[in-house]
Design an enzyme around this catalytic site. Structure first.
Site, PDB file in Angstrom:
ATOM      1  N   LYS A 254       0.830  -1.214   0.000  1.00  0.00           N
ATOM      2  CA  LYS A 254       0.000   0.000   0.000  1.00  0.00           C
ATOM      3  C   LYS A 254       0.859   1.257   0.000  1.00  0.00           C
ATOM      4  O   LYS A 254       0.565   2.223  -0.706  1.00  0.00           O
ATOM      5  CB  LYS A 254      -0.958  -0.022   1.192  1.00  0.00           C
ATOM      6  CG  LYS A 254      -2.118  -1.002   1.045  1.00  0.00           C
ATOM      7  CD  LYS A 254      -3.134  -0.834   2.152  1.00  0.00           C
ATOM      8  CE  LYS A 254      -4.286  -1.825   2.003  1.00  0.00           C
ATOM      9  NZ  LYS A 254      -5.126  -1.555   0.811  1.00  0.00           N
ATOM     10  N   GLU A 255       1.921   1.243   0.778  1.00  0.00           N
ATOM     11  CA  GLU A 255       2.806   2.410   0.847  1.00  0.00           C
ATOM     12  C   GLU A 255       3.410   2.720  -0.515  1.00  0.00           C
ATOM     13  O   GLU A 255       3.593   3.896  -0.876  1.00  0.00           O
ATOM     14  CB  GLU A 255       3.910   2.156   1.873  1.00  0.00           C
ATOM     15  CG  GLU A 255       4.886   3.299   2.044  1.00  0.00           C
ATOM     16  CD  GLU A 255       5.971   2.986   3.056  1.00  0.00           C
ATOM     17  OE1 GLU A 255       7.012   3.661   3.023  1.00  0.00           O
ATOM     18  OE2 GLU A 255       5.782   2.072   3.881  1.00  0.00           O
ATOM     19  N   LEU A 256       3.729   1.685  -1.282  1.00  0.00           N
ATOM     20  CA  LEU A 256       4.359   1.864  -2.595  1.00  0.00           C
ATOM     21  C   LEU A 256       3.342   2.054  -3.717  1.00  0.00           C
ATOM     22  O   LEU A 256       3.728   2.270  -4.868  1.00  0.00           O
ATOM     23  CB  LEU A 256       5.251   0.663  -2.910  1.00  0.00           C
ATOM     24  CG  LEU A 256       6.488   0.509  -2.029  1.00  0.00           C
ATOM     25  CD1 LEU A 256       7.174  -0.828  -2.303  1.00  0.00           C
ATOM     26  CD2 LEU A 256       7.462   1.671  -2.258  1.00  0.00           C
ATOM     27  N   GLY A 257       2.054   1.962  -3.413  1.00  0.00           N
ATOM     28  CA  GLY A 257       1.031   2.128  -4.440  1.00  0.00           C
ATOM     29  C   GLY A 257       0.950   0.966  -5.393  1.00  0.00           C
ATOM     30  O   GLY A 257       0.579   1.135  -6.567  1.00  0.00           O
TER      31      GLY A 257
END
Length: 303
Positions: A254-257
């Site tokens: 999620k952090e990296l998309g």
């Protein structure tokens, strides 16, 4: 190791602006047909799935309809499984692995799961054999609110109101990651580019926040019956990441998309096939993707 490939677009130390992106787009060309290769196979599956167009991508070069294959008679009592391919359009076995699973092995699991299969998230990139979309955006780094990538935004909208138990996202790691795509990324963003050793074999990427090591192990064991698993490099890593177990690394999805973070599914995995290995063929790569899906489904069903 440091990149040894210069990139012909842009100036060192300066991020790309519209002019550089237009220059990059001007040298892209169509190499294969989304309609002939992908949509023709989708049409054949009409007796086994509800085929739904969930969006259209509208670019200067044309419009691309996006389709999903949805289980017939969707049953709310069954767990839901999301299968995505072609987020990076150049990663061919992801597209055809999703389609092959839908045409074959999916029938063995329809009584256990509802399936939502999106075989080709990025059709323009499929046709031009690219990692990015026409706007020089990587869809697999763009799964977040107000996404600048049409491909990512469309998929996010599709799955927004569906609860999934599992999501498996089908990818490849290729030699062109070092020869083309990472140099282009370094030029676009004006950052130092580090090459990584391309792993010779299949591996998976788990989610750092919910790594599901037993799921990843089941996938590796299933794929190992079809093709070889990538060994760690001399530093005990794969593509720069610490090896968690045989053939498995983790990313903060999620952090990296990343596409793997598009849902809140309990079980998540990203597959990585190496199509440039002398040990494999295009058919073997497709079989590896199918084996990854079935290995994951067998694990989830038993647990």
């Amino acid at each position: 190791m440091t990149n040894t490939h210069s990139y012909p677009i842009g100036q060192a130390g300066q991020k790309w602006q519209d002019a550089e992106k237009a220059q990059w787009l001007a040298v892209q060309n169509v190499k294969r047909s989304y309609a002939d290769d992908v949509l023709s196979q989708v049409d054949v599956l009409a007796n086994h799935f509800d085929i739904e167009q969930y969006a259209s991508l509208n670019y200067a070069s044309g419009t691309f309809p996006l389709f999903t294959l949805k289980s017939l008679n969707w049953d709310k009592s069954k767990p839901n499984v999301l299968i995505t391919g072609g987020v990076h359009g150049y990663e061919t076995s992801g597209v055809f692995g999703a389609l092959r699973f839908a045409a074959t092995a999916a029938q063995d699991y329809q009584d256990k799961f509802n399936f939502l299969i999106v075989p080709c998230v990025s059709p323009w990139a499929y046709e031009t054999i690219n990692r990015w979309n026409p706007e020089a955006i990587d869809p697999n780094r763009s799964f977040y609110a107000n996404s600048p990538a049409q491909e990512s935004a469309a998929l996010m909208q599709l799955v927004a109101d569906v609860e999934f138990l599992m999501h498996i996202d089908l990818h490849e790691t290729t030699d062109t990651d070092n020869s083309e795509f990472r140099p282009a990324l370094g030029a676009r963003d004006a950052v130092e580019h580090k090459e990584w050793a391309i792993p010779d074999g299949f591996y998976t990427v788990g989610d750092t926040l919910k790594p599901s090591p037993e799921l990843q192990k089941a996938i590796i064991e299933s794929v190992e019956k079809v093709t070889h698993i990538a060994p760690a490099d001399e530093s005990g890593r794969l593509i720069g990441e610490v090896l968690q177990q045989k053939g498995v690394i983790n990313y903060a999805t999620k952090e990296l998309g990343l596409c793997a973070g598009v849902t809140d599914a309990k079980f998540v995995s990203t597959t990585e096939v190496y199509p440039d290995s002398p040990k494999v063929s295009a058919e073997n790569c497709i079989q590896a993707q199918v084996a990854a899906i079935t290995g994951a489904l067998n694990f989830v069903y038993k647990n």
